[in-house]
Design a protein around this motif. Structure first.
Motif, PDB file in Angstrom:
ATOM      1  N   LYS A 161       0.836  -1.198   0.000  1.00  0.00           N
ATOM      2  CA  LYS A 161       0.000   0.000   0.000  1.00  0.00           C
ATOM      3  C   LYS A 161       0.867   1.242   0.000  1.00  0.00           C
ATOM      4  O   LYS A 161       1.966   1.247   0.529  1.00  0.00           O
ATOM      5  N   ARG A 162       0.321   2.301  -0.573  1.00  0.00           N
ATOM      6  CA  ARG A 162       0.975   3.607  -0.616  1.00  0.00           C
ATOM      7  C   ARG A 162       0.091   4.590   0.151  1.00  0.00           C
ATOM      8  O   ARG A 162      -1.115   4.624  -0.039  1.00  0.00           O
ATOM      9  N   TYR A 163       0.726   5.380   1.038  1.00  0.00           N
ATOM     10  CA  TYR A 163       0.011   6.364   1.848  1.00  0.00           C
ATOM     11  C   TYR A 163       0.440   7.758   1.422  1.00  0.00           C
ATOM     12  O   TYR A 163       1.627   8.056   1.412  1.00  0.00           O
ATOM     13  N   TYR A 164      -0.553   8.606   1.102  1.00  0.00           N
ATOM     14  CA  TYR A 164      -0.296   9.969   0.659  1.00  0.00           C
ATOM     15  C   TYR A 164      -0.414  10.940   1.829  1.00  0.00           C
ATOM     16  O   TYR A 164      -1.083  10.652   2.824  1.00  0.00           O
ATOM     17  N   VAL A 165       0.210  12.113   1.706  1.00  0.00           N
ATOM     18  CA  VAL A 165       0.104  13.155   2.716  1.00  0.00           C
ATOM     19  C   VAL A 165      -1.378  13.475   2.926  1.00  0.00           C
ATOM     20  O   VAL A 165      -2.135  13.603   1.965  1.00  0.00           O
ATOM     21  N   LEU A 166      -1.776  13.590   4.195  1.00  0.00           N
ATOM     22  CA  LEU A 166      -3.160  13.911   4.512  1.00  0.00           C
ATOM     23  C   LEU A 166      -3.512  15.321   4.042  1.00  0.00           C
ATOM     24  O   LEU A 166      -2.644  16.177   3.927  1.00  0.00           O
ATOM     25  N   ARG A 167      -4.802  15.554   3.801  1.00  0.00           N
ATOM     26  CA  ARG A 167      -5.309  16.870   3.404  1.00  0.00           C
ATOM     27  C   ARG A 167      -6.388  17.279   4.390  1.00  0.00           C
ATOM     28  O   ARG A 167      -7.082  16.421   4.943  1.00  0.00           O
ATOM     29  N   ASP A 168      -6.576  18.591   4.566  1.00  0.00           N
ATOM     30  CA  ASP A 168      -7.696  19.044   5.379  1.00  0.00           C
ATOM     31  C   ASP A 168      -8.942  19.091   4.500  1.00  0.00           C
ATOM     32  O   ASP A 168      -8.904  18.707   3.323  1.00  0.00           O
ATOM     33  N   THR A 169     -10.045  19.562   5.052  1.00  0.00           N
ATOM     34  CA  THR A 169     -11.312  19.556   4.318  1.00  0.00           C
ATOM     35  C   THR A 169     -11.326  20.487   3.113  1.00  0.00           C
ATOM     36  O   THR A 169     -12.186  20.368   2.253  1.00  0.00           O
ATOM     37  N   GLU A 170     -10.361  21.413   3.046  1.00  0.00           N
ATOM     38  CA  GLU A 170     -10.277  22.318   1.900  1.00  0.00           C
ATOM     39  C   GLU A 170      -9.185  21.904   0.920  1.00  0.00           C
ATOM     40  O   GLU A 170      -8.852  22.664   0.011  1.00  0.00           O
ATOM     41  N   GLY A 171      -8.598  20.737   1.109  1.00  0.00           N
ATOM     42  CA  GLY A 171      -7.596  20.234   0.177  1.00  0.00           C
ATOM     43  C   GLY A 171      -6.172  20.646   0.486  1.00  0.00           C
ATOM     44  O   GLY A 171      -5.251  20.310  -0.255  1.00  0.00           O
ATOM     45  N   ARG A 172      -5.942  21.370   1.583  1.00  0.00           N
ATOM     46  CA  ARG A 172      -4.574  21.775   1.951  1.00  0.00           C
ATOM     47  C   ARG A 172      -3.825  20.573   2.495  1.00  0.00           C
ATOM     48  O   ARG A 172      -4.333  19.854   3.349  1.00  0.00           O
ATOM     49  N   PRO A 173      -2.598  20.366   2.041  1.00  0.00           N
ATOM     50  CA  PRO A 173      -1.821  19.234   2.556  1.00  0.00           C
ATOM     51  C   PRO A 173      -1.365  19.498   3.990  1.00  0.00           C
ATOM     52  O   PRO A 173      -1.028  20.629   4.343  1.00  0.00           O
ATOM     53  N   LEU A 174      -1.371  18.463   4.818  1.00  0.00           N
ATOM     54  CA  LEU A 174      -0.896  18.588   6.197  1.00  0.00           C
ATOM     55  C   LEU A 174       0.603  18.341   6.211  1.00  0.00           C
ATOM     56  O   LEU A 174       1.095  17.275   6.571  1.00  0.00           O
ATOM     57  N   THR A 175       1.295  19.362   5.741  1.00  0.00           N
ATOM     58  CA  THR A 175       2.747  19.347   5.630  1.00  0.00           C
ATOM     59  C   THR A 175       3.240  20.779   5.638  1.00  0.00           C
ATOM     60  O   THR A 175       2.450  21.708   5.518  1.00  0.00           O
ATOM     61  N   THR A 176       4.518  20.955   5.765  1.00  0.00           N
ATOM     62  CA  THR A 176       5.108  22.290   5.680  1.00  0.00           C
ATOM     63  C   THR A 176       4.798  22.865   4.300  1.00  0.00           C
ATOM     64  O   THR A 176       4.914  22.174   3.290  1.00  0.00           O
ATOM     65  N   THR A 177       4.370  24.130   4.277  1.00  0.00           N
ATOM     66  CA  THR A 177       4.037  24.795   3.019  1.00  0.00           C
ATOM     67  C   THR A 177       4.759  26.131   2.935  1.00  0.00           C
ATOM     68  O   THR A 177       5.309  26.616   3.915  1.00  0.00           O
ATOM     69  N   GLY A 178       4.755  26.713   1.758  1.00  0.00           N
ATOM     70  CA  GLY A 178       5.248  28.068   1.578  1.00  0.00           C
ATOM     71  C   GLY A 178       6.749  28.214   1.432  1.00  0.00           C
ATOM     72  O   GLY A 178       7.253  29.326   1.458  1.00  0.00           O
ATOM     73  N   ILE A 179       7.470  27.132   1.273  1.00  0.00           N
ATOM     74  CA  ILE A 179       8.914  27.241   1.094  1.00  0.00           C
ATOM     75  C   ILE A 179       9.181  27.470  -0.390  1.00  0.00           C
ATOM     76  O   ILE A 179       8.854  26.626  -1.216  1.00  0.00           O
ATOM     77  N   ALA A 180       9.773  28.599  -0.732  1.00  0.00           N
ATOM     78  CA  ALA A 180      10.077  28.900  -2.135  1.00  0.00           C
ATOM     79  C   ALA A 180      11.552  28.693  -2.435  1.00  0.00           C
ATOM     80  O   ALA A 180      11.909  28.155  -3.478  1.00  0.00           O
ATOM     81  N   THR A 181      12.422  29.145  -1.531  1.00  0.00           N
ATOM     82  CA  THR A 181      13.862  28.975  -1.712  1.00  0.00           C
ATOM     83  C   THR A 181      14.492  28.624  -0.371  1.00  0.00           C
ATOM     84  O   THR A 181      13.949  28.924   0.688  1.00  0.00           O
ATOM     85  N   VAL A 182      15.647  27.974  -0.453  1.00  0.00           N
ATOM     86  CA  VAL A 182      16.449  27.666   0.733  1.00  0.00           C
ATOM     87  C   VAL A 182      17.835  28.229   0.461  1.00  0.00           C
ATOM     88  O   VAL A 182      18.479  27.865  -0.531  1.00  0.00           O
TER      89      VAL A 182
END
Length: 188
Positions: free
Chosen positions: A129-150
């Motif tokens: 089985k493959r498990y994907y990152v969870l999403r909230d009810t509006e489709g936002r992934p439950l992971t760190t977001t907003g990283i554009a550059t490092v």
């Protein structure tokens, strides 16, 4: 408009954190692990505090494009049926690295919420089985977001939440687009 979205995202993240904390006690006497925000702060770039339960020795180091490396420091199962993978995204190159759009995956719902690590998966080879990152009810992934550059030499704390595989599964393969896969151990 952007500020409203950010405020709404923060409200959803806080609501999810409270909901998970309230549901995850399970009567086993264990306190839930601290939560992290799915939204990156505006202005000074993405920052997060160190997650509880992270070790200094990484479970795995995944090499990616342009000197990027993902160090996974914990993969913690909780009683609410989730696995939270935590670590740091580091830039080992001599110049700033732009985060590839492929890391967000290719699901339309996730893509419309901006850059994220939403393309990550956990693979249970035993259960096939493959498990994907969870999403909230509006489709936002439950992971760190907003990283554009490092920036060169910078390490940014990251997290990803997945549905938990069965309790007898303690070893999974972590995959992130454009990065080498790695086998990690789930604790808890």
């Amino acid at each position: 408009m952007s500020m409203r979205r950010g405020t709404a995202a923060l409200a959803v993240a806080i609501g999810l954190a409270v909901g998970v904390a309230g549901c995850s006690d399970g009567g086993d006497g264990k306190k839930p692990v601290g939560s992290a925000s799915a939204s990156a702060p505006r202005g000074g770039g993405p920052r997060a505090s160190t997650q509880e339960g992270q070790s200094d020795t990484p479970l795995a180091e995944l090499k990616g494009p342009d000197g990027l490396m993902l160090q996974i420091t914990s993969a913690q199962r909780d009683s609410g049926g989730f696995v939270t993978v935590s670590g740091g995204l580091k830039n080992d190159s001599g110049k700033s690295a732009v985060i590839p759009a492929q890391l967000s995956g290719d699901e339309t719902e996730v893509l419309r919420h901006g850059r994220s690590l939403g393309g990550a998966t956990l693979v249970d080879s035993k259960g096939k089985k493959r498990y994907y990152v969870l999403r909230d009810t509006e489709g936002r992934p439950l992971t760190t977001t907003g990283i554009a550059t490092v920036r060169s030499g910078e390490s940014i704390p990251v997290f990803l939440q997945f549905p938990a595989p069965p309790a007898d599964v303690t070893e999974v393969v972590f995959q992130l687009p454009m990065f080498a896969p790695a086998t990690i151990q789930i604790s808890g």
